[in-house]
Design an enzyme around this catalytic site. Structure first.
Site, PDB file in Angstrom:
ATOM      1  N   GLU A  35       0.810  -1.216   0.000  1.00  0.00           N
ATOM      2  CA  GLU A  35       0.000   0.000   0.000  1.00  0.00           C
ATOM      3  C   GLU A  35       0.850   1.276   0.000  1.00  0.00           C
ATOM      4  OE1 GLU A  35      -3.931  -0.375   2.229  1.00  0.00           O
ATOM      5  OE2 GLU A  35      -2.653  -1.714   3.382  1.00  0.00           O
ATOM      6  N   SER A  65      -6.371  -2.743   1.195  1.00  0.00           N
ATOM      7  CA  SER A  65      -6.553  -2.361  -0.209  1.00  0.00           C
ATOM      8  C   SER A  65      -6.833  -3.555  -1.115  1.00  0.00           C
ATOM      9  CB  SER A  65      -5.328  -1.584  -0.720  1.00  0.00           C
ATOM     10  OG  SER A  65      -5.188  -0.374  -0.028  1.00  0.00           O
ATOM     11  N   SER A  94     -11.066   9.273  -1.833  1.00  0.00           N
ATOM     12  CA  SER A  94     -11.229   8.212  -0.839  1.00  0.00           C
ATOM     13  C   SER A  94     -12.578   8.333  -0.135  1.00  0.00           C
ATOM     14  CB  SER A  94     -10.097   8.255   0.178  1.00  0.00           C
ATOM     15  OG  SER A  94      -8.844   8.022  -0.434  1.00  0.00           O
TER      16      SER A  94
END
EC number: 6.3.2.4
Length: 324
Positions: free
Chosen positions: A15, A165, A298
């Site tokens: 990530e 993720s 996000s």
């Protein structure tokens, strides 16, 4: 007097790039009239301060200070934008706790617990939190595909236990494909969790401490164009993220109460974003993220903006709460 804020980003996991994006957004939007912001890149090879010209200077790990053109800088607070290890699994939280340095993320125990999906779900089940049936494997265990299917059914999800993720996750429809999915999960972690497929509406819900109050943000409905909410769906536009979610009032009430309850049960602080799937009106918990993505796209920043909280205020509030 302005506070010196270290924005940590990068990390040791897959990530890394996502974390760099989150950290740079925080750096961009942090109120410069209130804070002196410093970007700190943390990798397995180096911890460095990155100045405005892109020049790197090493971090003194003994006290987490840096040398700048203006002299040695000590920090009033650390803003944690590292997804995955060592920023989401408790390692850096413990380090900053030893230094007695305020940080925007939760404490080290809570970070380690929430990052471990198996331990998190086991902790919350006695509180009546609904979770999918699951099967656990550690690296080196013998793999009994028939026993797995008997326990969780098909299709099922094979996940790395400590990864984010959607790295190391696969949806498996046939028993013959389990081994490859398990190997993929083991490429990210030496622990695996295999869960039953839950067929229902998926939602993401942010809970933060804002103005010294536990605050539930507007709920986001996840509609993936792919088979599930995988990396492509999360980061490459292969999904719809609908805020507020198109759910019933009963569902909204149930999941909001549950998300706030989980936040309090676990003793979290700072940001959290939890994922649920509804079976009828009952929300089933998938996971809890304590260092969620913080780019403009996000989910948690989208939810904050839907609640009327702009990014400078969202990021500033996290620092205020840490310093409180």
């Amino acid at each position: 007097m302005k506070k010196n804020i270290a924005i940590i980003m990068g990390g040791y996991s897959s990530e890394y790039e996502i974390s760099i994006k989150s950290g740079n957004v925080v750096y961009q939007y942090l109120d410069k009239s209130r804070y002196n912001a410093y970007r700190i890149i943390i990798t397995t090879k180096k911890w460095v301060y990155l100045d405005g010209d892109g020049k790197e200077s090493p971090v003194d790990k003994s006290d987490f200070s840096v040398e700048t053109k203006q002299g040695k800088v000590y920090f009033d607070c650390v803003f944690n934008a590292i997804h995955g290890t060592p920023g989401e699994d408790g390692i850096l939280q413990a380090y900053f706790e030893l230094l007695d340095m305020p940080q925007t993320s939760c404490n080290h125990y809570q970070a380690a617990l929430t990052f471990n999906k198996r331990d998190l779900l086991s902790t919350l089940k006695p509180y009546g939190v609904h979770c999918a049936p699951s099967y656990y494997l550690n690296l080196g265990d013998s793999i009994d595909e028939k026993a797995i299917v008997e326990k969780v059914g098909l299709p099922c999800f094979v996940k790395a236990n400590r990864a984010g993720s959607s790295y190391g996750i696969s949806k498996v429809y046939e028993e013959k494909n389990l081994k490859a999915a398990i190997d993929n999960a083991f490429s990210e972690d030496n622990e695996v969790i295999i869960e039953s497929f839950l067929d229902g509406t998926e939602v993401s819900i942010g809970v933060i401490t804002y103005d010294n109050e536990v605050t539930v943000l507007p709920i986001t409905e996840i509609v993936s164009e792919n088979d599930f909410f995988d990396y492509e769906a999360k980061y490459q536009g292969k999904s719809q993220e609908i805020t507020p979610a198109r759910i019933s009032k009963a569902q909204e009430t149930n999941v909001s109460k549950l998300a706030a309850s989980i936040y309090k049960i676990l003793g979290l602080k700072g940001y959290s974003r939890s994922e649920f799937i509804f079976i009828g009106d009952i929300p089933y918990l998938l996971e809890v993220n304590t260092t969620p993505g913080l780019t403009e796209e996000s989910i948690l920043p989208q939810q904050a903006m839907a609640a009327g909280i702009p990014l400078p205020k969202l990021f500033g509030s996290a620092i205020d709460e840490a310093l409180r």
